[in-house]
Structures are given as C-alpha cells and as structure tokens.
Write a protein that holds these residues in place. Sequence first.
Motif, mmCIF file in Angstrom:
data_model
loop_
_atom_site.group_PDB
_atom_site.id
_atom_site.type_symbol
_atom_site.label_atom_id
_atom_site.label_comp_id
_atom_site.label_asym_id
_atom_site.label_seq_id
_atom_site.Cartn_x
_atom_site.Cartn_y
_atom_site.Cartn_z
ATOM 1 N N VAL A 1 39.256 39.044 51.699
ATOM 2 C CA VAL A 1 39.107 37.993 50.683
ATOM 3 C C VAL A 1 39.585 38.505 49.325
ATOM 4 C CG1 VAL A 1 37.445 36.590 49.411
ATOM 5 C CG2 VAL A 1 37.244 36.812 51.899
ATOM 6 N N ALA A 2 39.180 39.738 48.969
ATOM 7 C CA ALA A 2 39.601 40.303 47.691
ATOM 8 C C ALA A 2 41.119 40.459 47.626
ATOM 9 C CB ALA A 2 38.918 41.649 47.470
ATOM 10 N N THR A 3 41.720 40.841 48.734
ATOM 11 C CA THR A 3 43.182 40.998 48.766
ATOM 12 C C THR A 3 43.881 39.667 48.524
ATOM 13 O OG1 THR A 3 43.046 42.877 50.291
ATOM 14 C CG2 THR A 3 45.132 41.693 50.203
ATOM 15 N N VAL A 4 43.387 38.611 49.166
ATOM 16 C CA VAL A 4 43.988 37.287 48.997
ATOM 17 C C VAL A 4 43.889 36.834 47.537
ATOM 18 C CG1 VAL A 4 43.777 34.851 49.596
ATOM 19 C CG2 VAL A 4 43.628 36.589 51.391
ATOM 20 N N VAL A 5 42.713 37.022 46.943
ATOM 21 C CA VAL A 5 42.531 36.602 45.547
ATOM 22 C C VAL A 5 43.430 37.421 44.620
ATOM 23 C CG1 VAL A 5 40.883 36.468 43.651
ATOM 24 C CG2 VAL A 5 40.185 35.799 45.959
ATOM 25 N N GLN A 6 43.480 38.732 44.842
ATOM 26 C CA GLN A 6 44.311 39.570 43.980
ATOM 27 C C GLN A 6 45.796 39.246 44.121
ATOM 28 O OE1 GLN A 6 42.661 43.319 45.384
ATOM 29 N NE2 GLN A 6 41.806 43.718 43.369
ATOM 30 N N LEU A 7 46.241 38.950 45.324
ATOM 31 C CA LEU A 7 47.641 38.552 45.511
ATOM 32 C C LEU A 7 47.923 37.236 44.790
ATOM 33 C CD1 LEU A 7 48.237 39.473 49.269
ATOM 34 C CD2 LEU A 7 49.170 40.617 47.249
ATOM 35 N N GLY B 1 45.095 48.067 41.840
ATOM 36 C CA GLY B 1 43.871 47.586 42.474
ATOM 37 C C GLY B 1 44.146 46.826 43.755
ATOM 38 N N THR B 2 45.192 46.001 43.724
ATOM 39 C CA THR B 2 45.550 45.253 44.929
ATOM 40 C C THR B 2 45.981 46.197 46.041
ATOM 41 O OG1 THR B 2 46.277 43.417 43.530
ATOM 42 C CG2 THR B 2 46.992 43.399 45.827
ATOM 43 N N ALA B 3 46.752 47.219 45.696
ATOM 44 C CA ALA B 3 47.202 48.191 46.704
ATOM 45 C C ALA B 3 46.022 48.927 47.329
ATOM 46 C CB ALA B 3 48.172 49.177 46.067
ATOM 47 N N VAL B 4 45.055 49.299 46.508
ATOM 48 C CA VAL B 4 43.873 49.992 47.029
ATOM 49 C C VAL B 4 43.079 49.076 47.956
ATOM 50 C CG1 VAL B 4 41.642 50.969 46.388
ATOM 51 C CG2 VAL B 4 43.694 51.614 45.126
ATOM 52 N N THR B 5 42.893 47.823 47.542
ATOM 53 C CA THR B 5 42.152 46.877 48.372
ATOM 54 C C THR B 5 42.830 46.664 49.716
ATOM 55 O OG1 THR B 5 41.426 45.747 46.350
ATOM 56 C CG2 THR B 5 41.106 44.596 48.427
ATOM 57 N N PHE C 1 36.581 38.246 36.659
ATOM 58 C CA PHE C 1 36.678 38.266 38.121
ATOM 59 C C PHE C 1 36.548 39.688 38.660
ATOM 60 C CE2 PHE C 1 39.483 39.035 41.769
ATOM 61 C CZ PHE C 1 38.819 38.297 42.739
ATOM 62 N N SER C 2 37.229 40.633 38.005
ATOM 63 C CA SER C 2 37.149 42.029 38.433
ATOM 64 C C SER C 2 35.714 42.545 38.337
ATOM 65 C CB SER C 2 38.079 42.898 37.585
ATOM 66 O OG SER C 2 39.425 42.525 37.773
ATOM 67 N N PHE C 3 35.010 42.127 37.278
ATOM 68 C CA PHE C 3 33.617 42.542 37.124
ATOM 69 C C PHE C 3 32.774 42.039 38.287
ATOM 70 C CE2 PHE C 3 29.312 41.548 35.749
ATOM 71 C CZ PHE C 3 28.875 42.780 35.314
ATOM 72 N N VAL C 4 32.950 40.778 38.662
ATOM 73 C CA VAL C 4 32.183 40.210 39.771
ATOM 74 C C VAL C 4 32.498 40.941 41.075
ATOM 75 C CG1 VAL C 4 31.809 38.149 41.173
ATOM 76 C CG2 VAL C 4 31.968 37.954 38.682
ATOM 77 N N VAL C 5 33.783 41.240 41.298
ATOM 78 C CA VAL C 5 34.181 41.945 42.521
ATOM 79 C C VAL C 5 33.514 43.315 42.590
ATOM 80 C CG1 VAL C 5 36.121 43.050 43.710
ATOM 81 C CG2 VAL C 5 36.368 40.735 42.793
#
Length: 355
Positions: free
Chosen positions: A25-31, A52-56, A104-108
């Motif tokens: 889910v995090a990957t989809v949102v970050q993309l 961050g997206t690459a790490v996720t 958003f990053s804070f919530v993640v």
Amino acid sequence: MLNWSQQLRDMDDARRQAYLLAAAVATVVQLGLIALDLQTHNWIDLISSVPGTAVTMAIIPAILRWKVPTTVLGYAIATLVTLVELAEFLPYLVRPEVKPQAFFSFVVVTTLWFGLIPMRFAMMLSAAAYAALAALVLSRTTYDLGLLIYLASVTAVVGVVASFGQQVSAHQQKAAAFQQQSLTDALTGLPNRRALLGELHVLWAAKDTSLTTPFALLMLDLDHFKAVNDTHGHTVGDQVLQALGPALRGLIRSADILARWGGEEFMLLIPDTTAQGAYSTAARLSGLVLDSSAPIPGVTFSAGAALSHEARTLDDLLALVDARLHAAKDAGRQQVRWDASPVPSAGNEESAVFN
C-alpha cells in the motif's frame, strides 16, 4: 504436526502478510506522489521521495526471502524506514512551507512504529516526531492549525488501535506458549502424553474416512532402565532419557511424532503410512543401541507395534501395543514385536519379530 507449533507458525505468517500488505500500500501511494511530482515538475520533492519509495519497494522481496522471525524483521524495517523518512524531512528546514507530503510521511512512519516496535517506544517516538513536525509547521508564516489538530487525532487513533492489536497479539503468544508448555515434556523436550493423545484422537476420528490413510503406533521402553538409575543415579538416568529422541530422529520421518509416555516409556506415532512403511520403520529401529554420544553407551529398548486397523477402539490399540511391548520384553528385549504371543507364527509377516 502438533497443533501448538502450527499455531506459532500461523501467527508468524499472519504478521509477515500484514507487513507485505503495508509495504504494498505504501509503495502504491508513494508511486502516486512521484507521478504527481513528475506532472508538476516538482523536482526537489521528487528527488527526496525516490529513496523512500525505493526502500519501501525493497522491503517486499526482503519479507518474501528473509526467513528471520518477524520480530527481528519488524525492527529492521522500522529503523530503515525511519532513517529514510528523516532524510526526506531535512529539506523542509529551509523551505518556506511544509507540504502535505510531509504529513503523509509522518502518518506512514508513526503507523509503522505502532505496528512494528513495542508500544512504549512507539508512543515516545510518535510524540517526539509530532512535536518536531508541529514546531516546524508553526515556525512558518502561514500554516494550517486545523491540519495539525487533525494529524494529532489520527495519530492518537492509530496508537489506540495498535495498542489493542499488540495486546491481542501478546495474549495469543502467551496462550500459545502456555499451550506448548502443557504439551511438552519438560525433561526431554518431546511432546508429552497429553499431546500424543490429542493427535491420536484426531487420527482415530478420521481413520474410517477417505481423508487419511492408516497409521501405526509403537510403544517403546528402555531396557533395564531401573538398573541404570540404581547404578549410575537419576541424573544419568535423565540424560539417557534425553538421548533417546536424538538417537531415533534420524531413523524416522519428519512427520512422525515421538512422545514421552511416562517414566522410561515412549510412544512413536507414524501417521499416513502403509503396513509396509510401518514395518520398514520398525525394522530400522529394532535392535538399535544408543551410540557413544549417549551418557551410557549400549542402552537398548524394546517396543510393541500395531497398525490402526488392528483394534476396534483407541483404548484397544493402546492396550495392544502395551501387550506386544511386554512380549518383546519376555522374548529377550532389544526388539520390536508385532505379535503378543510367546512364539511368533512362521510365515506370518505381521507376527514377525524384527531383531
């Protein structure tokens, strides 16, 4: 396989699947955010979002390939994501405004903390991170106070839900641990009488259906064990009992269950086997001598064996293997018997003495 060990594996698999879902889910949102930055030519945010997206995205194959416990995996993921998100926040120190991506990053990150690390540390980190973010937002000339209050409410809700989830998980782990202790022999580490009876009842209930094949049961008793205790002491006797499991493990299948029945008596349950398979296992065990790694080399055992179809009830099956064990003792010990009569009938394979 015993129920308690399966429950532990199921719990670990459930956590692993939850981590996979969260990472996906995090990957989809970050993309999606990266796509938005590309459309708006927001190169600064794009550069800070890519790591961050690459790490996720890298977390997904890591979860699938790493076979480490999910507790260790959780700490590794939380630490890595925290460092990456911290790097993404650094540019906001010099920017005139804090953009929605930061919220958003804070919530993640806080959701990950509450889901992956102990509640006390998650609460401390979340409070410190919120204070830092609020100070950053309030230091700007224009800010949305309502958004900060909303973010605090969301964080509190995530914390409450995560706290409940961690309490449930901890209760399940304790329950599984207590169940494991109640089904394990403290001296040998093998399943105990209660555990084996549970497996036997399940197999017996299904033996007349098409769901399972017949099973075999062997009752084993160490030969002259009283003399071992009297001569060498009970400490050495306990060591001999502990040596039996490792001595037999290489001769039986992983699906077979060796349990301590009581005293120097053990039970070997061979599920899903044919008569020929059971005879083959018994032949490997018959005449076995505990090797030099045992506390007292040369200790042997006797056993009585039976197939599930040879008895009308489970109690009859237990009585049958007990009678055949006594026959093995009377016949000279160090053997497995499939017959309780004093003299085996010639030419009868099921009455054979393997020695």
